[in-house]
Structure formats: structure tokens, C-alpha cells
Design a protein around this motif. Structure first.
Motif, PDB file in Angstrom:
ATOM      1  N   ALA A 404       0.856  -1.195   0.000  1.00 56.36           N
ATOM      2  CA  ALA A 404       0.000   0.000   0.000  1.00 56.36           C
ATOM      3  C   ALA A 404       0.886   1.237   0.000  1.00 56.36           C
ATOM      4  CB  ALA A 404      -0.907   0.005   1.223  1.00 56.36           C
ATOM      5  N   ALA A 405       0.545   2.205  -0.843  1.00 52.71           N
ATOM      6  CA  ALA A 405       1.353   3.414  -0.964  1.00 52.71           C
ATOM      7  C   ALA A 405       1.003   4.458   0.086  1.00 52.71           C
ATOM      8  CB  ALA A 405       1.194   4.009  -2.361  1.00 52.71           C
ATOM      9  N   ASP A 406      -0.183   4.344   0.707  1.00 56.20           N
ATOM     10  CA  ASP A 406      -0.581   5.291   1.745  1.00 56.20           C
ATOM     11  C   ASP A 406      -1.589   4.619   2.659  1.00 56.20           C
ATOM     12  OD1 ASP A 406      -3.181   5.487   0.492  1.00 56.20           O
ATOM     13  OD2 ASP A 406      -2.335   6.961  -0.889  1.00 56.20           O
ATOM     14  N   VAL A 407      -1.964   5.316   3.733  1.00 60.24           N
ATOM     15  CA  VAL A 407      -2.826   4.722   4.743  1.00 60.24           C
ATOM     16  C   VAL A 407      -4.225   4.484   4.197  1.00 60.24           C
ATOM     17  CG1 VAL A 407      -3.762   4.988   7.065  1.00 60.24           C
ATOM     18  CG2 VAL A 407      -1.469   5.824   6.551  1.00 60.24           C
ATOM     19  N   THR A 408      -4.723   5.362   3.346  1.00 56.84           N
ATOM     20  CA  THR A 408      -6.047   5.163   2.750  1.00 56.84           C
ATOM     21  C   THR A 408      -6.099   3.857   1.990  1.00 56.84           C
ATOM     22  OG1 THR A 408      -6.385   7.547   2.550  1.00 56.84           O
ATOM     23  CG2 THR A 408      -7.772   6.127   1.188  1.00 56.84           C
ATOM     24  N   GLN A 409      -5.074   3.614   1.208  1.00 54.98           N
ATOM     25  CA  GLN A 409      -5.011   2.376   0.436  1.00 54.98           C
ATOM     26  C   GLN A 409      -4.885   1.166   1.359  1.00 54.98           C
ATOM     27  OE1 GLN A 409      -1.577   1.525  -2.329  1.00 54.98           O
ATOM     28  NE2 GLN A 409      -3.114   2.059  -3.878  1.00 54.98           N
ATOM     29  N   LEU A 410      -4.112   1.328   2.425  1.00 55.49           N
ATOM     30  CA  LEU A 410      -3.940   0.233   3.378  1.00 55.49           C
ATOM     31  C   LEU A 410      -5.268  -0.153   4.019  1.00 55.49           C
ATOM     32  CD1 LEU A 410      -1.917  -1.571   5.014  1.00 55.49           C
ATOM     33  CD2 LEU A 410      -1.875   0.266   6.697  1.00 55.49           C
ATOM     34  N   LEU A 411      -6.022   0.843   4.513  1.00 58.25           N
ATOM     35  CA  LEU A 411      -7.274   0.551   5.210  1.00 58.25           C
ATOM     36  C   LEU A 411      -8.403   0.189   4.256  1.00 58.25           C
ATOM     37  CD1 LEU A 411      -7.309   3.232   8.054  1.00 58.25           C
ATOM     38  CD2 LEU A 411      -6.511   0.884   8.124  1.00 58.25           C
ATOM     39  N   SER A 412      -8.277   0.558   2.988  1.00 61.47           N
ATOM     40  CA  SER A 412      -9.324   0.197   2.030  1.00 61.47           C
ATOM     41  C   SER A 412      -9.258  -1.268   1.649  1.00 61.47           C
ATOM     42  CB  SER A 412      -9.204   1.052   0.766  1.00 61.47           C
ATOM     43  OG  SER A 412      -8.062   0.659   0.005  1.00 61.47           O
ATOM     44  N   GLY A 413      -8.108  -1.890   1.877  1.00 58.62           N
ATOM     45  CA  GLY A 413      -7.957  -3.306   1.552  1.00 58.62           C
ATOM     46  C   GLY A 413      -7.650  -3.586   0.105  1.00 58.62           C
ATOM     47  N   THR A 414      -7.400  -2.551  -0.704  1.00 59.56           N
ATOM     48  CA  THR A 414      -7.116  -2.789  -2.120  1.00 59.56           C
ATOM     49  C   THR A 414      -5.714  -3.334  -2.330  1.00 59.56           C
ATOM     50  OG1 THR A 414      -6.461  -0.471  -2.377  1.00 59.56           O
ATOM     51  CG2 THR A 414      -8.741  -1.051  -2.914  1.00 59.56           C
ATOM     52  N   LYS A 415      -4.817  -3.123  -1.368  1.00 59.97           N
ATOM     53  CA  LYS A 415      -3.467  -3.683  -1.418  1.00 59.97           C
ATOM     54  C   LYS A 415      -3.295  -4.542  -0.165  1.00 59.97           C
ATOM     55  CE  LYS A 415      -1.624  -1.513  -5.067  1.00 59.97           C
ATOM     56  NZ  LYS A 415      -0.924  -2.166  -6.177  1.00 59.97           N
ATOM     57  N   MET A 416      -3.547  -5.822  -0.319  1.00 62.32           N
ATOM     58  CA  MET A 416      -3.636  -6.675   0.861  1.00 62.32           C
ATOM     59  C   MET A 416      -2.351  -7.408   1.211  1.00 62.32           C
ATOM     60  SD  MET A 416      -6.503  -6.289   2.287  1.00 62.32           S
ATOM     61  CE  MET A 416      -6.535  -7.687   3.398  1.00 62.32           C
ATOM     62  N   SER A 417      -1.358  -7.424   0.302  1.00 63.26           N
ATOM     63  CA  SER A 417      -0.138  -8.171   0.598  1.00 63.26           C
ATOM     64  C   SER A 417       0.552  -7.592   1.821  1.00 63.26           C
ATOM     65  CB  SER A 417       0.816  -8.125  -0.602  1.00 63.26           C
ATOM     66  OG  SER A 417       0.246  -8.760  -1.711  1.00 63.26           O
ATOM     67  N   ARG A 418       0.888  -8.440   2.759  1.00 64.27           N
ATOM     68  CA  ARG A 418       1.597  -8.013   3.962  1.00 64.27           C
ATOM     69  C   ARG A 418       2.652  -9.043   4.295  1.00 64.27           C
ATOM     70  NH1 ARG A 418      -3.099  -7.112   8.123  1.00 64.27           N
ATOM     71  NH2 ARG A 418      -4.437  -7.057   6.306  1.00 64.27           N
ATOM     72  N   TRP A 419       3.799  -8.555   4.701  1.00 62.54           N
ATOM     73  CA  TRP A 419       4.857  -9.433   5.175  1.00 62.54           C
ATOM     74  C   TRP A 419       5.260  -8.975   6.566  1.00 62.54           C
ATOM     75  CZ3 TRP A 419       6.213 -13.501   2.017  1.00 62.54           C
ATOM     76  CH2 TRP A 419       5.799 -13.420   0.694  1.00 62.54           C
ATOM     77  N   VAL A 420       5.509  -9.935   7.427  1.00 64.46           N
ATOM     78  CA  VAL A 420       5.792  -9.648   8.820  1.00 64.46           C
ATOM     79  C   VAL A 420       7.191 -10.138   9.159  1.00 64.46           C
ATOM     80  CG1 VAL A 420       4.996  -9.942  11.196  1.00 64.46           C
ATOM     81  CG2 VAL A 420       3.350 -10.037   9.305  1.00 64.46           C
ATOM     82  N   TYR A 421       7.945  -9.289   9.849  1.00 66.79           N
ATOM     83  CA  TYR A 421       9.257  -9.676  10.346  1.00 66.79           C
ATOM     84  C   TYR A 421       9.224  -9.525  11.857  1.00 66.79           C
ATOM     85  CZ  TYR A 421      14.350 -10.096  10.602  1.00 66.79           C
ATOM     86  OH  TYR A 421      15.639 -10.516  10.861  1.00 66.79           O
ATOM     87  N   ALA A 422       9.373 -10.638  12.561  1.00 65.86           N
ATOM     88  CA  ALA A 422       9.287 -10.608  14.018  1.00 65.86           C
ATOM     89  C   ALA A 422      10.403 -11.442  14.623  1.00 65.86           C
ATOM     90  CB  ALA A 422       7.936 -11.147  14.488  1.00 65.86           C
ATOM     91  N   CYS A 423      11.203 -10.797  15.453  1.00 64.69           N
ATOM     92  CA  CYS A 423      12.244 -11.487  16.224  1.00 64.69           C
ATOM     93  C   CYS A 423      13.142 -12.339  15.335  1.00 64.69           C
ATOM     94  CB  CYS A 423      11.628 -12.331  17.326  1.00 64.69           C
ATOM     95  SG  CYS A 423      10.584 -11.391  18.455  1.00 64.69           S
ATOM     96  N   GLY A 424      13.527 -11.786  14.193  1.00 65.84           N
ATOM     97  CA  GLY A 424      14.522 -12.449  13.353  1.00 65.84           C
ATOM     98  C   GLY A 424      13.984 -13.338  12.262  1.00 65.84           C
ATOM     99  N   GLY A 425      12.680 -13.316  11.974  1.00 67.43           N
ATOM    100  CA  GLY A 425      12.155 -14.189  10.930  1.00 67.43           C
ATOM    101  C   GLY A 425      11.026 -13.548  10.144  1.00 67.43           C
ATOM    102  N   TRP A 426      10.899 -13.941   8.856  1.00 66.44           N
ATOM    103  CA  TRP A 426       9.846 -13.439   7.972  1.00 66.44           C
ATOM    104  C   TRP A 426       8.625 -14.351   8.031  1.00 66.44           C
ATOM    105  CZ3 TRP A 426       9.763  -8.901   5.526  1.00 66.44           C
ATOM    106  CH2 TRP A 426      10.971  -8.241   5.278  1.00 66.44           C
TER     107      TRP A 426
END
Length: 437
Positions: A404-426
Motif C-alpha cells: 500500500a502506498a498510503d494509509v487510505t489504500q492500506l485501510l481500504s484493503g485494495t493492497k492486501m499483501s503483507r509481510w511480517v518480520y518478528a524477532c529475526g524471521g519473515w
């Protein structure tokens, strides 16, 4: 995995400056966060390989092996913080239906069914819910736990033992705090002894729902006396009701002041606040501010449960979200229940919760959207005492990236890909919405 992390063309919306950043990390901590003067491309970086995580065919191994990751203007957020969940109840809807959809039936039916749940069943559901939340970007959780001592110590401690096992299994990938629902039924002396034992086992916070008790004032006093004795924070369900006369938060505020517990007490739900007159609500919020209370709104569940006896114009059920924020009271938004008798939906996705909050509170301006992000990041992080939070040099690398390029796009759900990095792992969120089987 590469020795460090290197990102270019990153947007950090929590800084509210719309600039692009280059970020570097070593040894699990941020070592450099630098503003870019312009958009960088492969030729501008010293990295030998570049990856765009949202490109078709990208996978976690490629991310882990990358020398540099180009977000191409995508958003990075610090790991999301869900400060009010019920992991022990998650995915129990099949075993515990709620035909009326009311809070009262949900409480009754779950209290009847919990006796039949084994520790293994509880742990499996909790682990599934926690991992799902992690895959959507939540790296820190505070979960409230049922503690039905009136049904017997063996039944009550199954949940505690399961919860502690789940926390141990997720150690290194998710931080979990547990708030114990202090029981108000049955023998108080036996219940208090059991609560003390649970605290010694590793419970972090004292909670409960004193507004449901016959004598809320007495129950609030019990909780605060035990909290003072053990030096733990207090996090209470408060006034989850359409009745404007439910005002136990005033007593919670008074006890907070008397005990010198300012900043260490959280009041959740606060539905009745919306049913009060403006004058009464202002009085309550002023007392909350004086006491330094934190607050949590649970919009998905309150929209679902509250107002069920209204006819015509049905009340929304959520608390006074905009007004609490305007008063400067720290207010977080959280998931609450996931696919259980209290709420048949949900997936532990705080981005979805922020979107629901925006609908419930009519929050849609640029300033509102920035506030919504704070309600699932730094505000709950402050409420539960996260150290080294935010994407800053010297802090641990726990973050979420999205195309998502901005918060509006993020909350609209049009760009849903998310990757999480937590404590050393993807970890990817692309397949997180699987239902519990």
C-alpha cells in the motif's frame, strides 16, 4: 538468512512526513534510518541483489536471502499491538453457539462449555489464533483469560497451563501478556488464593468484569488490593452495557487515584459511555483523565453485541471514540473475540479492526487515518509497556511491510499483501485467513 536487513524506498506513515527512507539493521536491531532525497533504483544501491516482496513469484526464502529489499514506496509499520484479545475462547463457536447473539447468552454458554475443553484443545485454539494474528502483523498481544474457579481448580487452571505453554512455544516470535479475569462467583477466599497462584505461575496483569457482579465496588477493591500486593497492572472490562447507569469506570478511576496507579490501569469497552447524556459523559471522561486511565475500544464485537434490544434507530454500541481521543485519553483499538459465541467473525487482523473503527467513529480524514494507525501501534504499545517500540535506531526489528502506498489504500484493503518480520524471521499474511478446523 542474510547478516542484516537493508530496505530502500520505504514510507513510514507513523512519522507523518510522507518522505521515503532507507533503513538498515544488524543483529536484530535498527542501525540506520535515513531520509532519501529521491527515489532510489538498483543502480543507486551497493547491494548486489534486489527484491520487491510484492512481485509475482516472490517468496519468503527470497526475502530472507536478499541483500536489499526495494519497497517501491510501500509502507512499513512497527509490529502491531493487540492489547485486548481472548485467545482461550477463539474458534470455539462450533462447540459454543449463541442463538440470540447477546452478551448474556455468550457468557452463559461459554461458562457451561468450558468444563469440557481439555488443556490440549485450549492450547491448540490459542496457538492457532495467535499465529493467525502474527501472520497479519501483530507481534505483541495482551490476552484476557477466563478463570472459572467456581467450577473447580482443575477446570480453572487448564486455561492457565495451556496459555503458558502457548507463550513458551511462541517465544522468540511473539510477545504475549496475560490478564487474568478475576472471578467474582463463589468463595472469595478460595478464589483469591487461586489468583495468587496464577500470578506466581506467570500471569502478568489482573483483569475481570466487575460491572457484571452483584457488588461491583467490592470486586474492584479486591482487584486493586491484589494488584498492589503483587505490583501488577490492572486491565478491566468496564461497562459493556447499553445502560447509561453503568458507571463502574468512575470507581475504577477513584481506586486508581487512591492506589497511586495512574498509567497502570486500563478500562475496556466503555459502551455505556455512549448511552449517557453529554453532561454525564463529559463528567466520566474528565474523571478518567484525572486518574490517568488507559482505554481500549473493541469496535467489531461491540457493534455486533450491543443495541440488540433497540428498535428503530439502533445504537452502535461502541464507546465515545472521538471524544476520548479529544480528551487526550490513550485509546487503543483491539480485536477482542475471534469466531466464538461473543463474536462469530474476526481473524485477529488489526488493519481490519482499524477500518471498522473508522466506520464506527466516522474517522476518514488524513489526520483521522494517522490516529487510527496509532491506535493499533504506539498507543497500545504504551498501554501494555512495550520497550524499544517504534522503528527507530537501536530498537528491535519487529515490523510489517505492505505494498500500500498510503494509509487510505492500506485501510481500504485494495493492497492486501503483507509481510511480517518478528524477532529475526519473515512471515507472510497471504494465507492467514484459513478457518479453524
Amino acid at each position: 538468512m542474510s547478516a542484516g536487513l537493508h530496505f530502500i524506498n520505504v514510507r513510514l506513515p507513523h512519522r507523518e512526513d510522507h518522505r521515503l527512507y532507507e533503513l538498515k539493521a544488524e543483529g536484530g536491531k535498527w542501525v540506520s534510518i535515513r531520509r532519501q532525497d529521491c527515489f532510489l533504483d538498483a543502480g543507486d544501491s551497493s547491494a548486489s541483489r534486489l527484491i520487491v516482496p510484492y512481485q509475482a513469484g516472490s517468496d519468503l526464502k527470497r526475502l530472507a536471502d536478499a541483500d536489499c529489499i526495494d519497497l517501491r514506496g510501500g509502507i512499513m509499520l512497527p509490529g502491531l499491538v493487540d492489547c485486548h484479545m481472548h485467545l482461550d475462547k477463539a474458534f470455539s463457536l462450533v462447540q459454543v453457539p449463541n442463538r440470540s447473539g447477546t452478551l448474556q447468552e455468550a457468557i452463559h454458554n461459554y461458562s457451561q462449555a468450558v468444563q469440557s475443553f481439555s488443556k490440549e484443545q485450549l492450547a491448540e485454539r490459542m496457538l492457532t489464533a495467535a499465529r493467525m494474528a502474527l501472520s497479519y502483523g501483530t507481534t505483541t498481544v495482551r490476552s484476557h483469560l477466563d478463570f472459572p474457579v467456581h467450577l473447580g481448580r482443575e477446570v480453572a487452571f487448564r486455561t492457565i497451563e495451556a496459555a503458558l505453554e502457548v507463550r513458551e512455544k511462541l517465544k522468540g516470535s511473539m510477545a504475549i501478556q496475560y490478564a487474568l479475569m478475576v472471578p467474582f462467583r463463589g468463595n472469595h477466599e478460595a478464589a483469591d488464593e487461586a489468583v495468587e497462584e496464577a500470578l506466581r505461575m506467570g500471569i502478568d496483569v489482573l483483569g475481570g468484569a466487575p460491572h457484571l457482579a452483584d457488588d461491583p465496588e467490592r470486586e474492584i477493591g479486591r482487584v486493586f488490593r491484589m494488584a498492589e500486593r503483587f505490583g501488577v497492572p490492572v486491565d478491566l472490562h468496564a461497562d459493556e452495557s447499553d445502560d447509561p447507569g453503568r458507571r463502574t469506570v468512575l470507581s475504577i478511576a477513584e481506586h486508581t487515584i487512591c492506589c497511586g496507579y495512574q498509567g497502570r490501569v486500563t478500562a475496556d469497552h466503555l459502551c455505556s459511555l455512549s448511552a449517557m447524556t453529554e453532561k454525564d459523559a463529559q463528567h466520566v471522561m474528565a474523571k478518567m483523565k484525572e486518574a490517568g486511565l488507559n482505554a481500549v475500544t473493541l469496535p467489531a464485537v461491540n457493534l455486533y453485541l450491543q443495541g440488540r434490544e433497540d428498535r428503530g434507530l439502533v445504537r452502535r454500541g461502541t464507546t465515545r471514540i472521538r471524544e476520548l481521543l479529544a480528551e487526550g485519553i490513550p485509546l487503543a483499538a483491539a480485536s477482542d473475540n475471534i469466531q466464538d459465541p461473543f463474536h462469530p467473525f474476526g481473524r485477529g487482523d488489526l488493519i481490519q479492526i482499524a477500518q471498522i473503527t473508522s466506520y464506527a467513529a466516522h474517522m476518514g480524514s488524513e489526520r483521522d487515518l494517522a490516529q487510527l494507525l496509532r491506535m493499533i501501534t504506539d498507543i497500545p504499545a504504551g498501554i501494555i509497556g512495550c520497550e524499544g517500540y517504534e522503528i527507530e535506531e537501536g530498537h528491535a526489528c519487529n515490523f510489517v511491510v505492505t505494498d500500500a502506498a498510503d494509509v487510505t489504500q492500506l485501510l481500504s484493503g485494495t493492497k492486501m499483501s503483507r509481510w511480517v518480520y518478528a524477532c529475526g524471521g519473515w512471515q507472510s499474511a497471504l494465507h492467514a485467513a484459513q478457518t479453524y478446523a
